[in-house]
Enzyme design. Structure first.
Site, mmCIF file in Angstrom:
data_model
loop_
_atom_site.group_PDB
_atom_site.id
_atom_site.type_symbol
_atom_site.label_atom_id
_atom_site.label_comp_id
_atom_site.label_asym_id
_atom_site.label_seq_id
_atom_site.Cartn_x
_atom_site.Cartn_y
_atom_site.Cartn_z
ATOM 1 N N GLU A 134 7.633 5.146 2.671
ATOM 2 C CA GLU A 134 7.135 5.433 4.078
ATOM 3 C C GLU A 134 8.339 5.292 5.106
ATOM 4 O O GLU A 134 8.259 4.358 5.783
ATOM 5 C CB GLU A 134 5.934 5.020 4.460
ATOM 6 N N GLU A 191 -0.086 6.467 -2.828
ATOM 7 C CA GLU A 191 -0.770 5.606 -2.189
ATOM 8 C C GLU A 191 -2.020 6.489 -1.654
ATOM 9 O O GLU A 191 -1.752 7.263 -1.189
ATOM 10 C CB GLU A 191 -0.227 4.958 -1.168
HETATM 11 O O1 IFM Z 1 -0.625 -1.355 3.569
HETATM 12 C C1 IFM Z 1 0.051 -0.119 3.717
HETATM 13 C C2 IFM Z 1 1.445 -0.020 2.839
HETATM 14 O O2 IFM Z 1 1.980 -1.054 2.678
HETATM 15 C C3 IFM Z 1 2.044 1.371 3.211
HETATM 16 N N1 IFM Z 1 1.025 2.443 3.205
HETATM 17 C C4 IFM Z 1 -0.166 2.185 4.168
HETATM 18 C C5 IFM Z 1 -0.773 0.817 3.708
HETATM 19 C C6 IFM Z 1 -2.203 0.824 4.433
HETATM 20 O O3 IFM Z 1 -1.926 0.694 5.752
#
Ligand code: IFM
Length: 457
Positions: free
Chosen positions: A170, A364
């Protein structure tokens, strides 16, 4: 893929995993030569995180990783996505590696392989060594060069056992929340610096991919967080607001990575805060070095309207006036609307507009809910189970339409440090009692373990 209309089956060999990140779970911030990252500094700065929470102890994964490997086995996952803490491996962000840090990840990788679980390594999930931030951080080109050097050095040590490497997690958050919004470490609020940071994160990614390819690395990719962006009305101004946010959130990363250029409209929008002097000749060729996969993190959709007030620091550089609108859908504890169709749209968009044959992974997806450990010793998190089921089904729809989706990682293996929210948001399939560090599989975990074993539901 689906023999019975009531069942959803994923293709053979589909990767099922869970995801975590170093600063969110490891704790042990002073152990074996680790030095501070920007997140240590930020979390220890009064007022930056909820209740002053820090990752000092987190869920003590550094010491409890053998138990956590047992959890992964119970979940039946084929893959485990975790990140390496750069300040553990190369504490000052340059020079020789720290044997204590390398040993920890080496043991973790061996433990995974012993259980038949594929390690899926993220090289950078936001814990920049503080010394590099002191030298200017990601807005400086040198940080990209240091990152590639670190990537190559750790790949030399783990590359004999790890084939799947993700450079960054990210970059939008690292650049825009960290350097413009000030909500994430290092907490700076300088729009132009954030734009430079985004470029140098991408450049670091490209330099690392090149370096690892030269070492014969297996499979290389990057993870971006993507959102469909819709205008709240069909009016021209709202559509223009949606274009700007889509540009700043999605296309500013997808275009350089997959097309080798920045979107012209985004550069035009950003011209009011910065030029492109930091983009040197050849950078975009480096950034667009071909990938083996693209990781997509998906949580919700953005719906926007023009003409907001825009007060205080904002991650939306040159679009501070755009207002984000809620549609009244059910939300998670993060306040994020639950919108599984958005995952389908994101995967099909990337595949159709940028695809060019790059396989996709959902690296994710998951949700925070107000979980409670009840008197029966369990966590009845039906909302999370339903959330996951709906999102898995949306991913399956994309697959059925020809998107080359190869795997799915649930965020997160266990409850952990949710950045500025501290420990107040629980994303885990596994509940953690932060006072005792006791781990308990939630009901969603038991369900997920059936999904991974049946390769569907
Ligand atoms: O916890 C975070 C992660 O570190 C990166 N993506 C989003 C998740 C939830 O906010």
């Amino acid at each position: 893929m689906t023999d019975n209309p009531n069942t959803v089956r994923f293709p053979e060999g589909f990767a099922w995993g869970t995801a975590t990140a170093s600063y969110q779970i490891e704790g042990a911030v002073h152990a074996d030569g680790r030095l501070p990252s920007v997140w240590d500094t930020f979390a220890h700065t009064p007022g930056k995180t909820r209740d002053g929470d820090t990752g000092d102890v987190a869920v003590d994964h550094y010491h409890r990783y053998p138990e956590d490997l047992g959890l992964l086995a119970e979940l039946g996952v084929t893959h485990y996505r975790f990140s390496l803490a750069w300040p553990r491996i190369q504490p000052e962000g340059r020079g020789r590696l720290n044997p204590g840090g390398v040993d920890f990840y080496s043991r973790l990788v061996d433990g995974l392989l012993e259980q038949g679980i594929t390690p899926w390594v993220t090289l950078y999930h936001w814990d920049l060594p503080q010394t590099l931030e002191d030298a200017g951080g990601w807005p400086e080109r040198e940080t990209a060069e240091r990152f590639a050097e670190y990537a190559a050095l750790i790949h030399e040590r783990l590359g004999d056992r790890v084939t799947d490497w993700t450079t960054l997690n990210e970059p939008w958050c690292a650049a825009f929340l960290g350097y413009a919004g000030g909500i994430h470490a290092p907490g700076r609020t300088e729009g132009a610096a954030a734009v430079r940071a985004a470029h140098h994160l991408l450049l670091g990614h490209g330099l690392a991919v090149k370096a690892l390819r030269e070492q014969g690395a297996g499979s290389l990719g990057i993870t971006v967080n993507l959102y469909p962006v819709d205008p709240v009305t069909d009016g021209e101004e709202d559509r223009e607001a949606a274009r700007r946010i889509d540009g700043l959130m999605n296309r500013i990363f997808l275009d350089p990575l997959l097309r080798g250029s920045y979107p012209a409209d985004v550069l035009k929008d950003l011209a009011q805060v910065t030029g492109t002097e930091h983009v040197r000749e050849g950078d975009l060729d480096t950034i667009s070095t071909p990938l083996d996969f693209l990781g997509v993190n998906y949580y919700t959709r953005h719906v926007v309207r023009a003409g907001g007030q825009g007060s205080g620091p904002s991650p939306w550089v040159a679009a501070e006036d755009v207002e984000f609108v809620k549609r009244g859908l059910p939300v998670t504890e993060m306040g994020w609307e639950i919108d599984p169709d958005g995952l389908y749209e994101t995967l099909t968009r990337v595949w159709n507009e940028y695809g060019a044959g790059v396989p996709l992974y959902v690296t994710e997806n998951g949700a925070a809910f107000a979980d409670e450990l009840t008197a029966d010793g369990r966590v009845h998190d039906e909302e999370r189970r339903a959330y996951l089921e709906a999102h898995f089904a949306a991913a399956h729809r994309a697959l059925a339409e020809g998107v080359d989706l190869r795997g799915y990682f649930v965020w997160s293996l266990m409850d952990n440090f949710e950045w500025a929210h501290g420990y107040s948001k629980r994303f885990g399939l596994v509940h953690v009692d932060y006072a005792t560090q006791r781990r308990t599989l939630k009901d969603s975990a038991t369900w997920f373990a059936r999904v991974t074993r049946a390769n569907g539901f």
